[in-house]
Scaffold this motif. Structure first.
Motif, PDB file in Angstrom:
ATOM      1  N   GLU A 140     -16.963 -39.023  -4.673  1.00 43.68           N
ATOM      2  CA  GLU A 140     -17.873 -38.054  -5.283  1.00 43.68           C
ATOM      3  C   GLU A 140     -19.341 -38.398  -5.065  1.00 43.68           C
ATOM      4  OE1 GLU A 140     -17.137 -35.263  -6.674  1.00 43.68           O
ATOM      5  OE2 GLU A 140     -14.964 -35.424  -6.851  1.00 43.68           O
ATOM      6  N   GLY A 141     -19.649 -39.649  -4.730  1.00 49.89           N
ATOM      7  CA  GLY A 141     -21.038 -40.046  -4.537  1.00 49.89           C
ATOM      8  C   GLY A 141     -21.841 -39.914  -5.815  1.00 49.89           C
ATOM      9  N   PHE A 142     -23.120 -39.540  -5.686  1.00 49.68           N
ATOM     10  CA  PHE A 142     -23.982 -39.337  -6.849  1.00 49.68           C
ATOM     11  C   PHE A 142     -23.766 -37.935  -7.410  1.00 49.68           C
ATOM     12  CE2 PHE A 142     -26.295 -42.752  -4.713  1.00 49.68           C
ATOM     13  CZ  PHE A 142     -26.571 -43.600  -5.783  1.00 49.68           C
ATOM     14  N   LEU A 143     -23.625 -37.826  -8.713  1.00 51.63           N
ATOM     15  CA  LEU A 143     -23.461 -36.542  -9.371  1.00 51.63           C
ATOM     16  C   LEU A 143     -24.810 -35.853  -9.530  1.00 51.63           C
ATOM     17  CD1 LEU A 143     -21.074 -37.626 -12.269  1.00 51.63           C
ATOM     18  CD2 LEU A 143     -20.435 -36.455 -10.162  1.00 51.63           C
ATOM     19  N   PRO A 144     -24.819 -34.527  -9.713  1.00 51.31           N
ATOM     20  CA  PRO A 144     -26.065 -33.852 -10.087  1.00 51.31           C
ATOM     21  C   PRO A 144     -26.644 -34.510 -11.338  1.00 51.31           C
ATOM     22  CG  PRO A 144     -24.363 -32.255  -9.571  1.00 51.31           C
ATOM     23  CD  PRO A 144     -23.688 -33.583  -9.601  1.00 51.31           C
ATOM     24  N   ALA A 145     -27.955 -34.610 -11.406  1.00 51.65           N
ATOM     25  CA  ALA A 145     -28.586 -35.357 -12.493  1.00 51.65           C
ATOM     26  C   ALA A 145     -28.369 -34.737 -13.863  1.00 51.65           C
ATOM     27  CB  ALA A 145     -30.086 -35.509 -12.224  1.00 51.65           C
ATOM     28  N   LYS A 146     -28.313 -33.402 -13.945  1.00 50.16           N
ATOM     29  CA  LYS A 146     -28.186 -32.767 -15.249  1.00 50.16           C
ATOM     30  C   LYS A 146     -27.755 -31.318 -15.095  1.00 50.16           C
ATOM     31  CE  LYS A 146     -33.175 -31.856 -15.222  1.00 50.16           C
ATOM     32  NZ  LYS A 146     -34.458 -32.047 -15.942  1.00 50.16           N
ATOM     33  N   GLY A 147     -27.589 -30.668 -16.233  1.00 52.27           N
ATOM     34  CA  GLY A 147     -27.332 -29.236 -16.233  1.00 52.27           C
ATOM     35  C   GLY A 147     -25.889 -28.843 -16.015  1.00 52.27           C
ATOM     36  N   LEU A 154     -18.159 -32.886 -13.394  1.00 52.37           N
ATOM     37  CA  LEU A 154     -17.452 -33.863 -14.224  1.00 52.37           C
ATOM     38  C   LEU A 154     -16.127 -33.298 -14.733  1.00 52.37           C
ATOM     39  CD1 LEU A 154     -20.383 -35.469 -16.225  1.00 52.37           C
ATOM     40  CD2 LEU A 154     -18.747 -36.689 -14.782  1.00 52.37           C
ATOM     41  N   GLN A 155     -16.112 -32.013 -15.078  1.00 56.86           N
ATOM     42  CA  GLN A 155     -14.878 -31.387 -15.537  1.00 56.86           C
ATOM     43  C   GLN A 155     -13.837 -31.413 -14.420  1.00 56.86           C
ATOM     44  OE1 GLN A 155     -14.294 -30.059 -18.763  1.00 56.86           O
ATOM     45  NE2 GLN A 155     -12.191 -30.077 -17.987  1.00 56.86           N
ATOM     46  N   GLN A 156     -14.252 -31.114 -13.199  1.00 54.96           N
ATOM     47  CA  GLN A 156     -13.340 -31.155 -12.060  1.00 54.96           C
ATOM     48  C   GLN A 156     -12.802 -32.565 -11.831  1.00 54.96           C
ATOM     49  OE1 GLN A 156     -15.719 -29.604  -8.874  1.00 54.96           O
ATOM     50  NE2 GLN A 156     -15.688 -27.503  -9.648  1.00 54.96           N
ATOM     51  N   ILE A 157     -13.685 -33.552 -11.910  1.00 57.16           N
ATOM     52  CA  ILE A 157     -13.276 -34.941 -11.702  1.00 57.16           C
ATOM     53  C   ILE A 157     -12.275 -35.369 -12.769  1.00 57.16           C
ATOM     54  CG2 ILE A 157     -14.100 -37.334 -11.773  1.00 57.16           C
ATOM     55  CD1 ILE A 157     -16.725 -36.288 -10.530  1.00 57.16           C
ATOM     56  N   SER A 158     -12.507 -34.961 -14.016  1.00 59.71           N
ATOM     57  CA  SER A 158     -11.614 -35.359 -15.116  1.00 59.71           C
ATOM     58  C   SER A 158     -10.209 -34.820 -14.930  1.00 59.71           C
ATOM     59  CB  SER A 158     -12.186 -34.876 -16.453  1.00 59.71           C
ATOM     60  OG  SER A 158     -12.065 -33.464 -16.586  1.00 59.71           O
ATOM     61  N   GLU A 159     -10.073 -33.706 -14.193  1.00 61.05           N
ATOM     62  CA  GLU A 159      -8.763 -33.086 -13.998  1.00 61.05           C
ATOM     63  C   GLU A 159      -8.120 -33.465 -12.675  1.00 61.05           C
ATOM     64  OE1 GLU A 159      -9.753 -28.988 -14.294  1.00 61.05           O
ATOM     65  OE2 GLU A 159     -10.174 -29.053 -16.458  1.00 61.05           O
ATOM     66  N   HIS A 160      -8.847 -34.208 -11.835  1.00 61.45           N
ATOM     67  CA  HIS A 160      -8.314 -34.532 -10.508  1.00 61.45           C
ATOM     68  C   HIS A 160      -7.207 -35.575 -10.629  1.00 61.45           C
ATOM     69  CE1 HIS A 160      -8.197 -35.365  -6.232  1.00 61.45           C
ATOM     70  NE2 HIS A 160      -9.044 -34.377  -6.029  1.00 61.45           N
ATOM     71  N   PRO A 161      -6.061 -35.374  -9.958  1.00 59.69           N
ATOM     72  CA  PRO A 161      -4.949 -36.325 -10.088  1.00 59.69           C
ATOM     73  C   PRO A 161      -5.144 -37.612  -9.307  1.00 59.69           C
ATOM     74  CG  PRO A 161      -4.359 -34.563  -8.568  1.00 59.69           C
ATOM     75  CD  PRO A 161      -5.694 -34.187  -9.155  1.00 59.69           C
ATOM     76  N   HIS A 171     -30.165 -46.118 -14.988  1.00 59.75           N
ATOM     77  CA  HIS A 171     -30.713 -45.398 -16.131  1.00 59.75           C
ATOM     78  C   HIS A 171     -29.833 -44.228 -16.577  1.00 59.75           C
ATOM     79  CE1 HIS A 171     -32.258 -43.220 -12.618  1.00 59.75           C
ATOM     80  NE2 HIS A 171     -32.346 -42.156 -13.398  1.00 59.75           N
ATOM     81  N   ARG A 172     -28.797 -43.889 -15.785  1.00 59.36           N
ATOM     82  CA  ARG A 172     -27.906 -42.808 -16.188  1.00 59.36           C
ATOM     83  C   ARG A 172     -26.476 -43.280 -16.427  1.00 59.36           C
ATOM     84  NH1 ARG A 172     -30.932 -39.210 -12.658  1.00 59.36           N
ATOM     85  NH2 ARG A 172     -29.581 -39.782 -10.919  1.00 59.36           N
ATOM     86  N   LEU A 173     -26.234 -44.578 -16.298  1.00 59.49           N
ATOM     87  CA  LEU A 173     -24.857 -45.076 -16.408  1.00 59.49           C
ATOM     88  C   LEU A 173     -24.263 -44.849 -17.794  1.00 59.49           C
ATOM     89  CD1 LEU A 173     -22.459 -46.585 -15.122  1.00 59.49           C
ATOM     90  CD2 LEU A 173     -23.426 -48.681 -16.091  1.00 59.49           C
ATOM     91  N   VAL A 174     -25.002 -45.188 -18.840  1.00 63.33           N
ATOM     92  CA  VAL A 174     -24.468 -45.038 -20.199  1.00 63.33           C
ATOM     93  C   VAL A 174     -24.152 -43.577 -20.492  1.00 63.33           C
ATOM     94  CG1 VAL A 174     -25.019 -45.248 -22.655  1.00 63.33           C
ATOM     95  CG2 VAL A 174     -25.554 -47.126 -21.097  1.00 63.33           C
ATOM     96  N   GLN A 175     -25.035 -42.677 -20.068  1.00 67.39           N
ATOM     97  CA  GLN A 175     -24.782 -41.244 -20.254  1.00 67.39           C
ATOM     98  C   GLN A 175     -23.484 -40.840 -19.550  1.00 67.39           C
ATOM     99  OE1 GLN A 175     -27.699 -38.655 -18.442  1.00 67.39           O
ATOM    100  NE2 GLN A 175     -26.320 -36.902 -18.511  1.00 67.39           N
ATOM    101  N   LEU A 176     -23.283 -41.329 -18.320  1.00 70.40           N
ATOM    102  CA  LEU A 176     -22.075 -40.992 -17.577  1.00 70.40           C
ATOM    103  C   LEU A 176     -20.829 -41.508 -18.284  1.00 70.40           C
ATOM    104  CD1 LEU A 176     -20.524 -39.912 -15.159  1.00 70.40           C
ATOM    105  CD2 LEU A 176     -21.110 -42.009 -13.917  1.00 70.40           C
ATOM    106  N   LEU A 177     -20.895 -42.721 -18.805  1.00 73.79           N
ATOM    107  CA  LEU A 177     -19.740 -43.282 -19.514  1.00 73.79           C
ATOM    108  C   LEU A 177     -19.432 -42.495 -20.785  1.00 73.79           C
ATOM    109  CD1 LEU A 177     -20.484 -47.090 -19.044  1.00 73.79           C
ATOM    110  CD2 LEU A 177     -18.742 -45.724 -17.875  1.00 73.79           C
TER     111      LEU A 177
END
Length: 309
Positions: A140-147, A154-161, A171-177
């Motif tokens: 997936e590389g780097f995700l879009p920063a926001k929005g 992220l929704q797509q990634i959460s459902e990927h098998p 600076h965005r790691l905690v937000q991602l977790l």
């Protein structure tokens, strides 16, 4: 087999450089960087240290996401003139989440050969050391920063098998977790890798919750590669024999034959036609409350006959 002489005139070389440990630079990559005419660097100051240590005297030029529009025609012109050009990133394999991808595409479109000198890559290094399934994975590389775009990805990634590999800035790691815990649940397998191949290499896991708690307590430093386990397969609802008998009887009562009823239910894929048809000829198990004191005990000869049958 005799190896092809390198570099060739008018060829673009995509050269992998160390992501941490300088010993990971291959002899072939070193020889190429010493012999090539021009080296396009993501950051000439950063890469200059490596190139100077090798003794490379090739012409250096910057090539990054902010100057691709002007640099692309310049580098293509050099290839057209018969010069050999190498592209390197600050660390790892160019073309993976950096503008080297655009240069490769443009060079091929212009009819130039492109040769990759393979080397380290944070994505595959983190993946194979994570212990998570690697037969199939999605980078997936780097995700879009926001929005909305970030949320949808992220929704797509959460459902990927399959296993997913992501890059994230400190600076965005905690937000991602936090987002992963919300969408994937606290127990989804996860390894967060940093300082790969370096002395203080670290991998934090083995779950989203464990990584989240760790980096809430300790401020993230460095670039991060996350390896996220795939979504678990949905639980398939199972039914007992009595459920299927009831379904068969409903279909038979509607006018279907026993054979047709079994065939129709089997089309759902849960039970085979043979299994369903057999249920119609099996006695229903006696209810625990339906025993009567007048129930006769079979004669010994009846039991023996049943055994022989």
């Amino acid at each position: 087999m005799k190896q092809r002489a390198e570099p060739d005139a008018g060829v673009l070389y995509v050269v992998g450089t160390p992501i941490g440990h300088l010993g990971d630079l291959s002899p072939r990559a070193k020889a190429l960087l010493l012999a090539v005419d021009t080296i396009a660097c993501e950051d000439t100051r950063h890469s200059g240290q490596l190139l100077s240590s090798l003794g490379s005297t090739a012409r250096r030029c910057s090539f990054h996401q902010h100057n691709t529009r002007t640099r692309l025609p310049q580098l293509l012109a050099e290839l057209e003139q018969g010069r050999s050009v190498a592209v390197i990133s600050d660390a790892g394999l160019p073309g993976i989440s950096d503008p080297g991808e655009e240069l490769v595409a443009a060079a091929r479109a212009a009819g130039h050969d492109v040769i990759c000198i393979p080397g380290p890559c944070a994505a595959t290094t983190a993946l194979v050391s994570s212990g998570l399934p690697s037969a199939r994975f999605c980078f997936e590389g780097f995700l879009p920063a926001k929005g909305r775009e970030r949320r949808e990805r992220l929704q797509q990634i959460s459902e990927h098998p399959c296993t997913s590999v992501l890059y994230e800035a400190p600076h965005r790691l905690v937000q991602l977790l936090d987002e992963l815990e919300e969408l994937c649940g606290p127990q989804r397998p996860l390894q967060v890798a940093r300082e790969l191949t370096k002395r203080h290499e670290q991998q934090v896991g083995p779950t989203v919750e464990a990584a989240r708690l760790h980096f809430h307590a300790q401020a993230p430093q460095g670039e991060f590669t996350l390896v996220l386990g795939g979504a678990p397969a949905p639980r398939k609802e199972t039914h007992d024999d009595q459920y299927w008998r009831d379904q068969l009887q409903v279909l038979i009562a509607s006018g279907l034959s026993a054979n047709a009823a079994a065939k129709q239910l089997a089309s759902g894929g849960d039970r085979s036609k043979r299994e369903l048809y057999a249920l119609l000829h099996q006695e229903e198990p006696p209810s625990s409350t339906a025993h009567s004191s007048s129930t006769a005990i079979p004669e010994r000869s009846d039991c023996a006959q049943s055994d022989r049958d």
